[in-house]
Design a protein around this motif. Sequence first.
Motif, short mmCIF file in Angstrom:
data_model
loop_
_atom_site.label_atom_id
_atom_site.label_comp_id
_atom_site.label_asym_id
_atom_site.label_seq_id
_atom_site.Cartn_x
_atom_site.Cartn_y
_atom_site.Cartn_z
N PHE A 4 14.33 -17.46 37.51
CA PHE A 4 15.55 -18.25 37.38
C PHE A 4 15.23 -19.73 37.24
CE2 PHE A 4 16.72 -14.51 39.94
CZ PHE A 4 17.77 -14.01 39.18
N ILE A 5 16.11 -20.43 36.53
CA ILE A 5 16.10 -21.88 36.49
C ILE A 5 17.39 -22.35 37.14
CG2 ILE A 5 16.13 -23.93 35.00
CD1 ILE A 5 14.61 -22.36 32.94
N CYS A 6 17.28 -23.27 38.08
CA CYS A 6 18.44 -23.69 38.87
C CYS A 6 18.77 -25.16 38.65
CB CYS A 6 18.17 -23.45 40.36
SG CYS A 6 17.61 -21.80 40.76
N GLY A 7 20.05 -25.48 38.75
CA GLY A 7 20.49 -26.87 38.62
C GLY A 7 21.08 -27.14 37.25
N LYS A 8 22.12 -27.95 37.21
CA LYS A 8 22.82 -28.22 35.96
C LYS A 8 21.90 -28.83 34.91
CE LYS A 8 26.71 -30.79 33.95
NZ LYS A 8 27.86 -31.69 34.24
N ASN A 9 21.19 -29.89 35.25
CA ASN A 9 20.33 -30.55 34.27
C ASN A 9 19.21 -29.64 33.80
OD1 ASN A 9 21.83 -32.91 34.37
ND2 ASN A 9 20.57 -33.83 35.95
N SER A 10 18.64 -28.86 34.71
CA SER A 10 17.55 -27.95 34.35
C SER A 10 18.04 -26.86 33.40
CB SER A 10 16.94 -27.32 35.60
OG SER A 10 16.32 -28.29 36.40
N LEU A 52 21.82 -15.32 45.05
CA LEU A 52 20.95 -15.08 43.90
C LEU A 52 19.65 -15.87 44.00
CD1 LEU A 52 20.86 -13.56 41.16
CD2 LEU A 52 21.80 -15.64 40.11
N VAL A 53 19.74 -17.13 44.43
CA VAL A 53 18.56 -18.00 44.50
C VAL A 53 18.57 -18.82 45.78
CG1 VAL A 53 18.35 -18.20 41.98
CG2 VAL A 53 19.74 -19.86 43.24
N HIS A 57 21.15 -24.99 43.50
CA HIS A 57 21.56 -24.60 42.14
C HIS A 57 22.65 -25.48 41.54
CE1 HIS A 57 25.06 -22.85 44.12
NE2 HIS A 57 24.25 -22.17 44.92
N GLN A 58 23.38 -26.22 42.36
CA GLN A 58 24.45 -27.11 41.88
C GLN A 58 25.51 -26.37 41.08
OE1 GLN A 58 21.74 -29.65 39.68
NE2 GLN A 58 21.86 -31.23 41.25
N GLY A 59 25.60 -25.05 41.26
CA GLY A 59 26.60 -24.27 40.54
C GLY A 59 26.11 -23.70 39.23
N PHE A 60 24.80 -23.82 38.95
CA PHE A 60 24.26 -23.36 37.66
C PHE A 60 22.92 -22.65 37.87
CE2 PHE A 60 26.95 -26.96 36.87
CZ PHE A 60 27.67 -26.63 35.72
N VAL A 61 22.83 -21.41 37.39
CA VAL A 61 21.57 -20.65 37.44
C VAL A 61 21.40 -19.91 36.12
CG1 VAL A 61 20.29 -18.79 38.55
CG2 VAL A 61 21.69 -20.34 39.94
N ALA A 62 20.24 -20.03 35.51
CA ALA A 62 19.94 -19.31 34.28
C ALA A 62 18.81 -18.33 34.53
CB ALA A 62 19.55 -20.28 33.17
N GLU A 63 19.01 -17.08 34.17
CA GLU A 63 17.93 -16.10 34.25
C GLU A 63 17.18 -16.12 32.92
OE1 GLU A 63 16.98 -11.37 35.09
OE2 GLU A 63 19.06 -12.07 35.04
N ILE A 64 15.88 -16.30 33.00
CA ILE A 64 15.08 -16.39 31.78
C ILE A 64 14.17 -15.17 31.65
CG2 ILE A 64 15.10 -18.91 31.84
CD1 ILE A 64 12.20 -18.79 32.83
N GLN A 65 13.66 -14.96 30.46
CA GLN A 65 12.74 -13.85 30.24
C GLN A 65 11.45 -14.07 31.02
OE1 GLN A 65 12.15 -13.14 26.05
NE2 GLN A 65 14.34 -13.10 25.61
#
Length: 226
Positions: A4-10, A52-53, A57-65
């Motif tokens: 996962f990538i966490c944080g709005k800017n990330s 999840l993490v 996360h600041q309200g944003f989490v992206a699951e990446i390959q």
Amino acid sequence: MRRFICGKNSVIDAINNNVPIIEIFTSRPEEILKITKSIKINKVNEVFLNNLVKENHQGFVAEIQKIEYYDIETIFRDKAEKILILDHIKDPHNFGAIIRTANASGLKHIIIPKDRSVDLTDTVLKVSSGGFVNMKFIKVNSISAFITRLRKEHFWIYGTTLSKNSIEIDKVNFNYPLAIIMGSESNGISKSVEKMTDQNIYIPLKGTVQSLNVSVATGIILFKLK
């Protein structure tokens, strides 16, 4: 293992850098929809994200390959001119910052040992801010054995240390292809590895501090290379 990538800017950086994103979980989907409509977006609450993490996360989490590690032969197939060896770096923030700097400098191959070293954790990926894209990570059982292989392929080995035979970085004429070895935060380069270098180098300090953070030192050195 999910990554996962966490944080709005990330997350936004990941989108803009074409990081292979599986889906995005966010409590504020409208902010992501302004940037992309091609990625699956799940509207969830803060409790879901907290479960999840563990990162902020600041309200944003992206699951990446899944990020795959490459084999040693990749270096030679790519005819790499410069590679970075991290001798047991343990702080994920340092590793993430090093990845981002290495990417910016044009270096593409980073080698880490399998044991007693930080892995590509969620924190590392977040700090790298998309810097891991197009990078090739390689794990080795033994840095010393790996250096022996590099020598057979005519690589020059440069270690960063304040040993008696170290040369100030501005006075070094680098030979290519080369490997730069950065030591751990607490112990620097291991003695067994230091004995295998062709040249040891150091960054002269002009102030009152006695040392630099390893990620800062890595950036200074990588941008000295052609």
